[in-house]
Motif scaffolding. Structure first.
Motif, PDB file in Angstrom:
ATOM      1  N   ILE A 165       0.857  -1.175  -0.069  1.00  0.00           N
ATOM      2  CA  ILE A 165      -0.105  -0.020  -0.057  1.00  0.00           C
ATOM      3  C   ILE A 165       0.895   1.229   0.107  1.00  0.00           C
ATOM      4  CG2 ILE A 165      -1.955   1.360   1.297  1.00  0.00           C
ATOM      5  CD1 ILE A 165      -2.598  -1.506   2.147  1.00  0.00           C
ATOM      6  N   ASP A 166       1.743   1.116   1.016  1.00  0.00           N
ATOM      7  CA  ASP A 166       2.909   2.406   0.860  1.00  0.00           C
ATOM      8  C   ASP A 166       3.490   2.562  -0.659  1.00  0.00           C
ATOM      9  OD1 ASP A 166       2.228   2.881   3.362  1.00  0.00           O
ATOM     10  OD2 ASP A 166       4.010   1.860   4.347  1.00  0.00           O
ATOM     11  N   GLY A 167       3.924   1.341  -1.034  1.00  0.00           N
ATOM     12  CA  GLY A 167       4.544   1.541  -2.433  1.00  0.00           C
ATOM     13  C   GLY A 167       3.794   2.059  -3.309  1.00  0.00           C
ATOM     14  N   ALA A 168       2.384   2.028  -3.412  1.00  0.00           N
ATOM     15  CA  ALA A 168       1.600   2.387  -4.390  1.00  0.00           C
ATOM     16  C   ALA A 168       1.176   3.998  -4.150  1.00  0.00           C
ATOM     17  CB  ALA A 168       0.164   1.711  -4.359  1.00  0.00           C
ATOM     18  N   GLU A 169       1.707   4.351  -2.909  1.00  0.00           N
ATOM     19  CA  GLU A 169       1.439   5.891  -2.469  1.00  0.00           C
ATOM     20  C   GLU A 169      -0.253   6.124  -2.494  1.00  0.00           C
ATOM     21  OE1 GLU A 169       4.304   7.880  -5.337  1.00  0.00           O
ATOM     22  OE2 GLU A 169       5.785   7.435  -3.848  1.00  0.00           O
TER      23      GLU A 169
ATOM     24  N   ILE B 197       1.517   0.938 -11.018  1.00  0.00           N
ATOM     25  CA  ILE B 197       1.136  -0.544 -10.878  1.00  0.00           C
ATOM     26  C   ILE B 197       1.867  -1.184  -9.682  1.00  0.00           C
ATOM     27  CG2 ILE B 197       0.516  -2.858 -11.790  1.00  0.00           C
ATOM     28  CD1 ILE B 197       0.413  -1.617 -14.633  1.00  0.00           C
ATOM     29  N   VAL B 198       1.375  -1.616  -8.699  1.00  0.00           N
ATOM     30  CA  VAL B 198       2.258  -2.152  -7.520  1.00  0.00           C
ATOM     31  C   VAL B 198       1.573  -3.649  -7.514  1.00  0.00           C
ATOM     32  CG1 VAL B 198       2.900  -2.237  -5.244  1.00  0.00           C
ATOM     33  CG2 VAL B 198       2.722   0.019  -6.388  1.00  0.00           C
ATOM     34  N   VAL B 199       2.480  -4.464  -7.888  1.00  0.00           N
ATOM     35  CA  VAL B 199       2.196  -6.044  -7.706  1.00  0.00           C
ATOM     36  C   VAL B 199       3.106  -6.810  -6.915  1.00  0.00           C
ATOM     37  CG1 VAL B 199       0.804  -5.792  -9.862  1.00  0.00           C
ATOM     38  CG2 VAL B 199       3.301  -6.309  -9.841  1.00  0.00           C
ATOM     39  N   MET B 200       2.380  -8.001  -6.447  1.00  0.00           N
ATOM     40  CA  MET B 200       3.348  -9.099  -5.786  1.00  0.00           C
ATOM     41  C   MET B 200       3.151 -10.167  -6.845  1.00  0.00           C
ATOM     42  SD  MET B 200       3.705 -10.466  -2.027  1.00  0.00           S
ATOM     43  CE  MET B 200       2.011 -10.433  -1.618  1.00  0.00           C
TER      44      MET B 200
ATOM     45  N   ILE C 242      12.007  -2.106  -7.172  1.00  0.00           N
ATOM     46  CA  ILE C 242      11.721  -3.416  -6.421  1.00  0.00           C
ATOM     47  C   ILE C 242      11.343  -2.698  -5.093  1.00  0.00           C
ATOM     48  CG2 ILE C 242      12.619  -5.233  -4.990  1.00  0.00           C
ATOM     49  CD1 ILE C 242      12.092  -5.710  -7.932  1.00  0.00           C
ATOM     50  N   VAL C 243      10.033  -3.111  -4.513  1.00  0.00           N
ATOM     51  CA  VAL C 243       9.727  -2.551  -3.086  1.00  0.00           C
ATOM     52  C   VAL C 243      10.050  -3.454  -2.027  1.00  0.00           C
ATOM     53  CG1 VAL C 243       7.475  -1.920  -1.829  1.00  0.00           C
ATOM     54  CG2 VAL C 243       7.752  -1.094  -4.179  1.00  0.00           C
ATOM     55  N   ALA C 244       9.640  -5.053  -2.327  1.00  0.00           N
ATOM     56  CA  ALA C 244      10.023  -5.601  -1.080  1.00  0.00           C
ATOM     57  C   ALA C 244      10.286  -7.024  -1.617  1.00  0.00           C
ATOM     58  CB  ALA C 244       8.974  -5.549  -0.042  1.00  0.00           C
ATOM     59  N   ARG C 245      11.215  -7.812  -1.096  1.00  0.00           N
ATOM     60  CA  ARG C 245      11.227  -9.317  -1.316  1.00  0.00           C
ATOM     61  C   ARG C 245      10.375  -9.926  -0.278  1.00  0.00           C
ATOM     62  NH1 ARG C 245      13.474  -9.755  -6.042  1.00  0.00           N
ATOM     63  NH2 ARG C 245      15.511  -8.801  -6.451  1.00  0.00           N
ATOM     64  N   VAL C 246       9.733 -10.901  -0.587  1.00  0.00           N
ATOM     65  CA  VAL C 246       8.810 -11.573  -0.070  1.00  0.00           C
ATOM     66  C   VAL C 246       8.983 -13.227   0.183  1.00  0.00           C
ATOM     67  CG1 VAL C 246       6.301 -11.826   0.354  1.00  0.00           C
ATOM     68  CG2 VAL C 246       6.965  -9.752  -0.868  1.00  0.00           C
ATOM     69  N   PRO C 247       9.070 -13.653   1.521  1.00  0.00           N
ATOM     70  CA  PRO C 247       9.134 -15.003   1.828  1.00  0.00           C
ATOM     71  C   PRO C 247       8.080 -15.691   1.590  1.00  0.00           C
ATOM     72  CG  PRO C 247       9.125 -13.677   3.825  1.00  0.00           C
ATOM     73  CD  PRO C 247       8.906 -12.775   2.878  1.00  0.00           C
ATOM     74  N   LYS C 248       8.206 -17.112   1.430  1.00  0.00           N
ATOM     75  CA  LYS C 248       7.142 -17.705   1.184  1.00  0.00           C
ATOM     76  C   LYS C 248       6.162 -18.340   2.387  1.00  0.00           C
ATOM     77  CE  LYS C 248      10.002 -21.056  -1.346  1.00  0.00           C
ATOM     78  NZ  LYS C 248      10.836 -22.439  -1.393  1.00  0.00           N
ATOM     79  N   THR C 249       6.738 -17.841   3.573  1.00  0.00           N
ATOM     80  CA  THR C 249       5.878 -18.036   4.838  1.00  0.00           C
ATOM     81  C   THR C 249       4.912 -17.158   5.418  1.00  0.00           C
ATOM     82  OG1 THR C 249       7.617 -16.737   5.903  1.00  0.00           O
ATOM     83  CG2 THR C 249       7.725 -19.164   5.942  1.00  0.00           C
TER      84      THR C 249
ATOM     85  N   ILE D 174       7.475 -20.941  -4.433  1.00  0.00           N
ATOM     86  CA  ILE D 174       8.435 -19.881  -4.882  1.00  0.00           C
ATOM     87  C   ILE D 174       8.338 -18.867  -4.238  1.00  0.00           C
ATOM     88  CG2 ILE D 174       8.365 -20.710  -7.496  1.00  0.00           C
ATOM     89  CD1 ILE D 174       6.054 -18.667  -7.822  1.00  0.00           C
ATOM     90  N   GLU D 175       9.567 -17.992  -4.504  1.00  0.00           N
ATOM     91  CA  GLU D 175       9.810 -16.582  -3.434  1.00  0.00           C
ATOM     92  C   GLU D 175       9.009 -15.610  -4.411  1.00  0.00           C
ATOM     93  OE1 GLU D 175      11.133 -16.187  -0.694  1.00  0.00           O
ATOM     94  OE2 GLU D 175      11.922 -18.274  -0.473  1.00  0.00           O
ATOM     95  N   SER D 176       8.570 -14.553  -3.620  1.00  0.00           N
ATOM     96  CA  SER D 176       7.893 -13.496  -4.434  1.00  0.00           C
ATOM     97  C   SER D 176       8.371 -12.175  -4.248  1.00  0.00           C
ATOM     98  CB  SER D 176       6.283 -13.333  -3.775  1.00  0.00           C
ATOM     99  OG  SER D 176       5.676 -14.522  -3.945  1.00  0.00           O
ATOM    100  N   THR D 177       8.104 -11.068  -4.923  1.00  0.00           N
ATOM    101  CA  THR D 177       8.758  -9.623  -5.002  1.00  0.00           C
ATOM    102  C   THR D 177       7.412  -8.769  -5.257  1.00  0.00           C
ATOM    103  OG1 THR D 177      10.849 -10.541  -5.706  1.00  0.00           O
ATOM    104  CG2 THR D 177      10.180  -8.142  -5.927  1.00  0.00           C
TER     105      THR D 177
END
Length: 287
Positions: free
Chosen positions: A40-44, A148-151, A184-191, A199-202
């Motif tokens: 949400i912050d990434g999308a301002e 566009i801010v997407v995971m 890149i806004v954040a790297r996202v773990p599977k957990t 797979i890993e997400s971003t």
């Protein structure tokens, strides 16, 4: 309604409604508040905005976005999630849920009817198998959006922001960077998902440029050249372009490369977007 971001609440809602995750739709529900607010912050997002959310799931991200945005239009393809969303988002007066396939929607019409003149931003936790088609739909159709801010899958995000002379640089890199400034806004773990993906997400932000990064005489020619250049990565530009759907003979390709100031032995992965544009324009002018 309780905060949906909690793993406990998510599990309770899934159990209550007897919801079954559909593997073919790539359904993985986010249960981490830190990641939610990074999106949400990434999308301002602020109260002046309308947000189009693609794939709201049970409404976890939607709930957070609705706190910040003036209006949220959530587009969900899975009809079994619609009654769940009616419950989880029922108290959110600024949220509208649409049961539809985003790839089949007239987004220009949607914005005209729903935005009331607000700036429009797109947020999504995208199913990995439709990541590229959905993002490119917004970009190629020149939908009036700010970002566009997407995971998405880590590898896809890496390709979107890749630079020339790297292994990740390819046709997707050129296409996205032609329209956007990726970050890149954040790297996202599977957990942080239920169920956990393999797979890993971003989280990546694509800031849509007011004008494409380069001016070209014919966008179709530009992307045809890009596709041909990366179609056979190991081949030189001369061989890759002359053995492609461009249907231009080798001698002509050779002359056009020379006219563009591009060495024929170079490979597609070494060309900048500006060089691709120059080559495409040279081909257009001589065909």
């Amino acid at each position: 309604m309780e905060r949906l971001i909690s793993p406990r609440v998510t599990k309770e809602i899934v159990k209550k409604h007897g919801f079954r995750f559909t593997k073919s739709l790539g359904q993985n529900f986010l249960v981490d508040e830190n990641i939610l607010y990074k999106i949400i912050d990434g999308a301002e997002v602020d109260k002046e905005d309308m947000v189009i959310e693609v794939g709201p799931g049970i409404g976890t991200l939607t709930q957070g976005v609705a706190e910040r945005a003036g209006k949220v239009v959530a587009v969900e393809i899975d009809k079994t999630l619609i009654p769940i969303l009616a419950e989880t988002l029922g108290e959110q007066e600024n949220v509208e849920v649409i049961n539809a396939d985003i790839l089949k929607i007239d987004i220009h019409k949607l914005i005209k009817e729903k935005s009331e003149g607000r700036p429009v931003k797109v947020i999504a936790n995208l199913p990995y198998y439709v990541t590229t088609p959905i993002i490119m739909k917004f970009l190629e159709e020149k939908v009036p959006i700010q970002n566009i801010v997407v995971m998405i899958q880590k590898e896809v995000a890496d390709r979107m922001q890749a630079q020339p002379n790297t292994k990740d640089y390819g046709a997707l890199s050129v296409a996205v960077q032609y329209y956007c400034e990726p970050e890149i806004v954040a790297r996202v773990p599977k957990t942080v998902f239920i169920p956990q993906p393999k797979i890993e997400s971003t989280v990546i932000r694509l800031k849509v440029l007011k004008e494409p990064r380069v001016k070209v005489a014919d966008e179709k020619m530009l992307f045809a050249v890009v596709k041909a250049a990366f179609g056979k990565r190991r081949k030189t530009l001369l061989n890759a372009l002359s053995n492609s759907s461009l249907n231009i003979d080798k001698e002509t390709i050779k002359k056009m490369l020379e006219s563009s100031g591009i060495e024929e032995k170079r490979r597609g992965e070494t060309l900048t977007i500006e060089e691709f544009a120059k080559l495409a324009d040279t081909l257009c002018a001589h065909i």
